[in-house]
Design a protein around this motif. Sequence first.
Motif, PDB file in Angstrom:
ATOM      1  N   UNK A   1       0.832  -1.199   0.000  1.00 30.49           N
ATOM      2  CA  UNK A   1       0.000   0.000   0.000  1.00 30.49           C
ATOM      3  C   UNK A   1       0.867   1.250   0.000  1.00 30.49           C
ATOM      4  N   UNK A   2       0.570   2.131  -0.938  1.00 29.26           N
ATOM      5  CA  UNK A   2       1.299   3.375  -1.060  1.00 29.26           C
ATOM      6  C   UNK A   2       0.439   4.536  -0.558  1.00 29.26           C
ATOM      7  N   UNK A   3       1.114   5.575  -0.119  1.00 33.03           N
ATOM      8  CA  UNK A   3       0.408   6.748   0.386  1.00 33.03           C
ATOM      9  C   UNK A   3      -0.531   7.323  -0.668  1.00 33.03           C
ATOM     10  N   UNK A   4      -0.109   7.264  -1.910  1.00 33.20           N
ATOM     11  CA  UNK A   4      -0.921   7.814  -3.000  1.00 33.20           C
ATOM     12  C   UNK A   4      -2.257   7.084  -3.165  1.00 33.20           C
ATOM     13  N   UNK A   5      -2.352   5.854  -2.628  1.00 29.59           N
ATOM     14  CA  UNK A   5      -3.606   5.104  -2.708  1.00 29.59           C
ATOM     15  C   UNK A   5      -4.728   5.775  -1.918  1.00 29.59           C
ATOM     16  N   UNK A   6      -4.372   6.680  -1.033  1.00 27.16           N
ATOM     17  CA  UNK A   6      -5.354   7.310  -0.149  1.00 27.16           C
ATOM     18  C   UNK A   6      -5.496   8.804  -0.429  1.00 27.16           C
ATOM     19  N   UNK A   7      -5.099   9.188  -1.625  1.00 30.20           N
ATOM     20  CA  UNK A   7      -5.174  10.596  -2.021  1.00 30.20           C
ATOM     21  C   UNK A   7      -6.448  10.846  -2.824  1.00 30.20           C
ATOM     22  N   UNK A   8      -6.915  12.079  -2.788  1.00 32.43           N
ATOM     23  CA  UNK A   8      -8.028  12.501  -3.643  1.00 32.43           C
ATOM     24  C   UNK A   8      -7.987  14.016  -3.752  1.00 32.43           C
ATOM     25  N   UNK A   9      -8.609  14.530  -4.794  1.00 37.70           N
ATOM     26  CA  UNK A   9      -8.645  15.978  -5.015  1.00 37.70           C
ATOM     27  C   UNK A   9      -9.900  16.557  -4.365  1.00 37.70           C
ATOM     28  N   UNK A  10      -9.708  17.524  -3.482  1.00 42.54           N
ATOM     29  CA  UNK A  10     -10.835  18.134  -2.772  1.00 42.54           C
ATOM     30  C   UNK A  10     -10.942  19.609  -3.134  1.00 42.54           C
ATOM     31  N   UNK A  11     -12.069  20.044  -3.681  1.00 41.15           N
ATOM     32  CA  UNK A  11     -12.254  21.476  -3.944  1.00 41.15           C
ATOM     33  C   UNK A  11     -12.168  22.281  -2.654  1.00 41.15           C
ATOM     34  N   UNK A  12     -11.442  23.372  -2.700  1.00 38.90           N
ATOM     35  CA  UNK A  12     -11.186  24.187  -1.512  1.00 38.90           C
ATOM     36  C   UNK A  12     -12.472  24.650  -0.834  1.00 38.90           C
ATOM     37  N   UNK A  13     -13.508  24.935  -1.619  1.00 40.23           N
ATOM     38  CA  UNK A  13     -14.729  25.500  -1.034  1.00 40.23           C
ATOM     39  C   UNK A  13     -15.510  24.490  -0.193  1.00 40.23           C
ATOM     40  N   UNK A  14     -15.136  23.210  -0.241  1.00 34.97           N
ATOM     41  CA  UNK A  14     -15.830  22.199   0.558  1.00 34.97           C
ATOM     42  C   UNK A  14     -15.238  22.045   1.958  1.00 34.97           C
ATOM     43  N   UNK A  15     -14.179  22.769   2.271  1.00 31.04           N
ATOM     44  CA  UNK A  15     -13.612  22.732   3.624  1.00 31.04           C
ATOM     45  C   UNK A  15     -14.437  23.650   4.519  1.00 31.04           C
ATOM     46  N   UNK A  16     -15.106  23.078   5.508  1.00 30.71           N
ATOM     47  CA  UNK A  16     -15.998  23.847   6.380  1.00 30.71           C
ATOM     48  C   UNK A  16     -15.200  24.656   7.394  1.00 30.71           C
ATOM     49  N   UNK A  17     -15.563  25.918   7.559  1.00 30.63           N
ATOM     50  CA  UNK A  17     -14.910  26.765   8.561  1.00 30.63           C
ATOM     51  C   UNK A  17     -15.834  27.077   9.733  1.00 30.63           C
ATOM     52  N   UNK A  18     -17.107  26.740   9.613  1.00 33.59           N
ATOM     53  CA  UNK A  18     -18.083  26.851  10.703  1.00 33.59           C
ATOM     54  C   UNK A  18     -18.980  25.613  10.648  1.00 33.59           C
TER      55      UNK A  18
END
Length: 345
Positions: A1-18
């Motif tokens: 298992x490589x670290x890259x197996x657990x990567x994905x692209x996340x749009x910045x606007x989906x990171x909740x700040x509240x």
Amino acid sequence: MKLSDFDFALPEHLIATRPAVPRSASKLLVATPDRIEDRVVTDLVDYLRAGDVLVLNDTKVIPARLFGHRDRDGNVSKMEVTLLSPTSNGTWRALVKPLRKVRDGEVITFAAGLEAELLSRDDGQAVLGFNLEGQAFDDALAVAGQMPLPPYIAAKRVADTQDKTDYQTVFARTTGAVAAPTASLHFDTELLLRLTESGIELAHVTLHVGAGTFLPVKVDDVKTHKMHAEWGQVSEDAVARINAAKAEGRRVIPVGTTALRLIESAATKAGQIVPWQGETDIFIYPGFKFQIADALMTNFHLPKSTLMMLVSALMGQERVRQIYDHAIEHEYRFFSYGDSSLLLP
């Protein structure tokens, strides 16, 4: 298992700040091996059965981020301190910025009469001795400290008074965490009452979540990663509830990866757990054999994190990829203040 197996692209606007208001209004993705449903956290009652045991982490987050100053012969330097963990002799391990501007033996002064002496340093961390202890320390910290928001939120805004409520579970009671058990942030008093009225049992355990939960994995071969240790405790009451459920074929469902890691640390064999206290550095990745947990309620995690590896161990790597693709497509909010999921393998 490589670290890259657990990567994905996340749009910045989906990171909740509240967080969502009310807490239980967050979206809830319910996933089985062959089905994904979009619900809200208040619908949790529809997916649990009478006799299920929800395992809740009752750790209490301290306002661990402090801003003060060091005064050397009238030369004042601003300092930022983030408490990491207490030591057995009453001192604290901490991050100090900028650490290079403080000599061993110098004192950093904060608000509310709180002071810390730099006793030593080790691998980029400081060991601090405070001038207050016990309740006096807690009271001063409540005034002087800010909630230690995760780096991905702190980079977007500063912590404020509202975070002292938002970044704390409604059932927090055992002081010691410097990060929240975030899946539990979705529960309010009304939801807990509905659950218990539906015959759902609640078992409380304690795992003091450390700042190490946000540390990146730096090795490509994930099996060589070394987990940070966190202090936890599983009480006799929790053990009795969990063992009875397993013996009777009822489900045990931890709320959050912290509760899951703790009960699996205390497991002796499949379906059995014992009272337990100490530090755990259990690392759960695909191939792990779960002894206690039958399902998991958890938020959506950072790419290439140990928590992505944990949910992949529970649901399978390909299934988790499908779940996260769905969550991104349907604009679920990610990370600590984000939405949640109920994973039913």
